[in-house]
Design a protein around this motif. Structure first.
Motif, PDB file in Angstrom:
ATOM      1  N   MET A   1      79.760  41.371  17.706  1.00  0.00           N
ATOM      2  CA  MET A   1      80.024  40.271  16.708  1.00  0.00           C
ATOM      3  C   MET A   1      79.450  39.800  15.645  1.00  0.00           C
ATOM      4  SD  MET A   1      82.728  39.068  14.931  1.00  0.00           S
ATOM      5  CE  MET A   1      84.465  39.506  15.210  1.00  0.00           C
ATOM      6  N   ALA A   2      78.286  38.543  16.579  1.00  0.00           N
ATOM      7  CA  ALA A   2      77.102  38.412  16.339  1.00  0.00           C
ATOM      8  C   ALA A   2      76.500  39.330  15.053  1.00  0.00           C
ATOM      9  CB  ALA A   2      76.308  37.276  17.651  1.00  0.00           C
ATOM     10  N   ASN A   3      75.962  40.729  15.778  1.00  0.00           N
ATOM     11  CA  ASN A   3      75.341  41.022  14.445  1.00  0.00           C
ATOM     12  C   ASN A   3      76.388  41.187  13.313  1.00  0.00           C
ATOM     13  OD1 ASN A   3      73.067  41.290  16.498  1.00  0.00           O
ATOM     14  ND2 ASN A   3      74.337  43.766  17.282  1.00  0.00           N
ATOM     15  N   ILE A   4      77.208  40.934  12.953  1.00  0.00           N
ATOM     16  CA  ILE A   4      77.983  41.260  11.950  1.00  0.00           C
ATOM     17  C   ILE A   4      78.029  40.190  11.136  1.00  0.00           C
ATOM     18  CG2 ILE A   4      80.904  41.132  11.042  1.00  0.00           C
ATOM     19  CD1 ILE A   4      80.992  43.544  13.393  1.00  0.00           C
ATOM     20  N   GLN A   5      77.695  38.954  12.375  1.00  0.00           N
ATOM     21  CA  GLN A   5      77.810  37.569  11.598  1.00  0.00           C
ATOM     22  C   GLN A   5      76.796  36.913  10.965  1.00  0.00           C
ATOM     23  OE1 GLN A   5      79.104  35.216  14.663  1.00  0.00           O
ATOM     24  NE2 GLN A   5      81.777  34.813  14.310  1.00  0.00           N
ATOM     25  N   GLU A   6      75.680  38.005  11.374  1.00  0.00           N
ATOM     26  CA  GLU A   6      73.918  37.631  11.015  1.00  0.00           C
ATOM     27  C   GLU A   6      74.224  38.475   9.974  1.00  0.00           C
ATOM     28  OE1 GLU A   6      70.326  35.974  10.378  1.00  0.00           O
ATOM     29  OE2 GLU A   6      71.388  35.676  12.154  1.00  0.00           O
ATOM     30  N   GLN A   7      74.283  40.061   9.971  1.00  0.00           N
ATOM     31  CA  GLN A   7      74.203  40.422   8.994  1.00  0.00           C
ATOM     32  C   GLN A   7      74.921  40.051   7.053  1.00  0.00           C
ATOM     33  OE1 GLN A   7      74.951  44.633   9.267  1.00  0.00           O
ATOM     34  NE2 GLN A   7      74.550  44.358  10.866  1.00  0.00           N
ATOM     35  N   ARG A   8      76.080  39.679   7.634  1.00  0.00           N
ATOM     36  CA  ARG A   8      76.678  38.688   6.775  1.00  0.00           C
ATOM     37  C   ARG A   8      75.709  37.708   6.321  1.00  0.00           C
ATOM     38  NH1 ARG A   8      81.373  37.345   9.484  1.00  0.00           N
ATOM     39  NH2 ARG A   8      82.367  39.465   9.261  1.00  0.00           N
ATOM     40  N   ARG A   9      75.488  36.331   6.492  1.00  0.00           N
ATOM     41  CA  ARG A   9      74.731  35.544   6.929  1.00  0.00           C
ATOM     42  C   ARG A   9      73.939  36.092   5.764  1.00  0.00           C
ATOM     43  NH1 ARG A   9      76.327  32.907  11.285  1.00  0.00           N
ATOM     44  NH2 ARG A   9      74.276  34.201  12.013  1.00  0.00           N
ATOM     45  N   GLU A  10      72.628  36.874   6.039  1.00  0.00           N
ATOM     46  CA  GLU A  10      71.339  37.779   5.452  1.00  0.00           C
ATOM     47  C   GLU A  10      72.315  38.396   3.716  1.00  0.00           C
ATOM     48  OE1 GLU A  10      69.679  40.819   7.531  1.00  0.00           O
ATOM     49  OE2 GLU A  10      69.927  39.020   9.040  1.00  0.00           O
ATOM     50  N   VAL A  11      73.508  38.729   3.683  1.00  0.00           N
ATOM     51  CA  VAL A  11      74.275  39.137   2.307  1.00  0.00           C
ATOM     52  C   VAL A  11      74.016  38.407   1.531  1.00  0.00           C
ATOM     53  CG1 VAL A  11      76.312  40.671   1.705  1.00  0.00           C
ATOM     54  CG2 VAL A  11      74.716  42.076   3.566  1.00  0.00           C
ATOM     55  N   PHE A  12      75.150  36.764   2.093  1.00  0.00           N
ATOM     56  CA  PHE A  12      74.860  35.965   1.663  1.00  0.00           C
ATOM     57  C   PHE A  12      74.265  35.420   0.902  1.00  0.00           C
ATOM     58  CE2 PHE A  12      80.056  35.402   3.571  1.00  0.00           C
ATOM     59  CZ  PHE A  12      80.126  35.790   2.896  1.00  0.00           C
ATOM     60  N   LYS A  13      73.764  34.580   1.848  1.00  0.00           N
ATOM     61  CA  LYS A  13      72.042  34.649   1.351  1.00  0.00           C
ATOM     62  C   LYS A  13      71.269  35.024   0.127  1.00  0.00           C
ATOM     63  CE  LYS A  13      68.853  30.898   2.121  1.00  0.00           C
ATOM     64  NZ  LYS A  13      68.635  29.089   2.062  1.00  0.00           N
ATOM     65  N   GLU A  14      70.920  36.791   0.341  1.00  0.00           N
ATOM     66  CA  GLU A  14      70.743  37.437  -0.985  1.00  0.00           C
ATOM     67  C   GLU A  14      71.035  36.828  -2.290  1.00  0.00           C
ATOM     68  OE1 GLU A  14      69.149  42.295  -1.968  1.00  0.00           O
ATOM     69  OE2 GLU A  14      69.987  41.411   0.338  1.00  0.00           O
ATOM     70  N   ILE A  15      73.133  37.175  -1.627  1.00  0.00           N
ATOM     71  CA  ILE A  15      73.431  37.524  -2.792  1.00  0.00           C
ATOM     72  C   ILE A  15      73.495  36.190  -3.590  1.00  0.00           C
ATOM     73  CG2 ILE A  15      76.096  38.205  -3.972  1.00  0.00           C
ATOM     74  CD1 ILE A  15      76.094  40.788  -2.318  1.00  0.00           C
ATOM     75  N   TYR A  16      74.299  35.202  -2.956  1.00  0.00           N
ATOM     76  CA  TYR A  16      74.653  34.132  -3.653  1.00  0.00           C
ATOM     77  C   TYR A  16      73.393  32.940  -3.126  1.00  0.00           C
ATOM     78  CZ  TYR A  16      78.521  36.524  -3.029  1.00  0.00           C
ATOM     79  OH  TYR A  16      79.478  37.638  -3.149  1.00  0.00           O
ATOM     80  N   GLY A  17      72.778  33.151  -2.419  1.00  0.00           N
ATOM     81  CA  GLY A  17      71.152  31.807  -2.132  1.00  0.00           C
ATOM     82  C   GLY A  17      72.327  30.610  -0.887  1.00  0.00           C
ATOM     83  N   VAL A  18      73.099  30.947  -0.390  1.00  0.00           N
ATOM     84  CA  VAL A  18      73.487  30.212   0.742  1.00  0.00           C
ATOM     85  C   VAL A  18      74.287  31.598   1.634  1.00  0.00           C
ATOM     86  CG1 VAL A  18      74.451  28.598  -0.792  1.00  0.00           C
ATOM     87  CG2 VAL A  18      76.155  30.008  -0.182  1.00  0.00           C
ATOM     88  N   SER A  19      74.265  30.597   2.768  1.00  0.00           N
ATOM     89  CA  SER A  19      74.900  31.992   3.924  1.00  0.00           C
ATOM     90  C   SER A  19      76.722  31.467   4.510  1.00  0.00           C
ATOM     91  CB  SER A  19      73.623  31.725   4.947  1.00  0.00           C
ATOM     92  OG  SER A  19      73.933  30.475   5.485  1.00  0.00           O
ATOM     93  N   ILE A  20      76.906  30.658   4.182  1.00  0.00           N
ATOM     94  CA  ILE A  20      78.205  30.089   4.805  1.00  0.00           C
ATOM     95  C   ILE A  20      79.363  30.730   3.730  1.00  0.00           C
ATOM     96  CG2 ILE A  20      79.229  28.339   6.136  1.00  0.00           C
ATOM     97  CD1 ILE A  20      76.398  26.644   7.331  1.00  0.00           C
TER      98      ILE A  20
END
Length: 295
Positions: A1-20
């Motif tokens: 679960m932690a890995n999924i959340q980390e990957q999701r944060r990275e994708v969000f950061k790249e696309i939207y500039g924020v990670s949450i």
């Protein structure tokens, strides 16, 4: 679960500039207010842009919740194209093609269940497999490798044999299942799903005393008496599942599948449909769901 959340944060950061996710939702609100009166094509662009926030590595239930949150932002801020936006971000619109396909698959499977096309395992095959494992256990003819203990090797085989013989779930066999004899009939209780009530027990190819004996040995190996159900699963489920392949079994769930298919023929009562029999011997409430999942 932690890995999924980390990957999701990275994708969000790249696309939207924020990670949450909540920060992404705030950005959406700003963008929606910018485009809510500028045309349906802009609304579609917004949906496409924010689809990663809605769908990326989420479960179906989480996707549904995410869409509702986006809809709430739309309702809060209104606009000339609010109705179009709500349609674009509507849960039912997203799921209707999936639902239609599911219904088509269910219709096909139901016809197979009712015709018996999905229940063609010969019960004797299951009986032979149970007896072959029992012979191994009785004669101790199994092989113990250098990195295994004998009680471990026996536990894997006992689990497979009891799964085929009783159709009970992994954690029930390891901890919660209670089998009682009432005259000539048996009952199963301690069931974790379905109606959670005592049901009539139907055993394939083993006696009541044999099942009780092997349950005792299995649970002694696992030392599960003081463990919670979740602790049993966390410690043993993956280990036993992997071990099944080494003794010629697909996985733990396949034991319950083979029991249900064989049992639908061995324990069928006059006037019962295949679905009725499977539901009864597994202890489920939902008739058709049982038949689809276990045939």
């Amino acid at each position: 679960m932690a890995n999924i959340q980390e990957q999701r944060r990275e994708v969000f950061k790249e696309i939207y500039g924020v990670s949450i996710f909540s920060d992404v939702l705030e950005l959406f609100e700003q963008d929606y207010n910018r485009y809510k009166n500028k045309g349906y094509s802009k609304i579609q662009e917004l949906y496409k842009h924010y689809s990663y926030a809605i769908f990326f590595m989420y479960s179906p239930s989480s996707i549904r919740n995410n869409l509702v949150k986006f809809k709430n932002v739309i309702k809060k801020n209104g606009g000339k194209y609010q109705a179009n936006a709500l349609e674009a971000f509507t849960v039912d619109a997203i799921y209707s093609p999936i639902k239609a396909k599911d219904e088509e698959v269910k219709k096909d499977l139901k016809s197979k269940v009712q015709s018996g096309d999905n229940t063609q395992i010969d019960p004797q095959t299951v009986i032979d497999q149970i007896q072959a494992i029992k012979t191994e256990l009785d004669q101790k003819s199994y092989r113990v490798s250098s990195n295994q203990k004998e009680e471990q090797v026996r536990a894997y085989r006992i689990l497979a044999m009891l799964g085929l013989a009783t159709g009970r779930r992994f954690t029930e066999l390891m901890k919660t299942l209670v089998i009682k004899k009432r005259g000539t009939k048996l009952t199963f209780s301690g069931l974790l799903k379905g109606n959670n009530e005592e049901i009539e027990g139907n055993i394939i190819s083993l006696s009541y005393s044999e099942v009780k004996k092997y349950l005792k040995e299995l649970r002694a190996f696992g030392q599960t008496e003081e463990m919670t159900e979740s602790e049993v699963n966390a410690k043993y489920a993956k280990v036993f599942n992997n071990a099944m392949k080494r003794i010629g079994v697909t996985n733990v769930k396949s034991l319950r599948h083979n029991y249900s298919v064989a049992g639908s023929q061995l324990f069928k009562r006059d006037g019962e449909t295949i679905e009725d029999t499977i539901t009864r011997i597994l202890g489920h409430k939902e008739v058709f769901t049982s038949a689809l999942n276990y045939t």
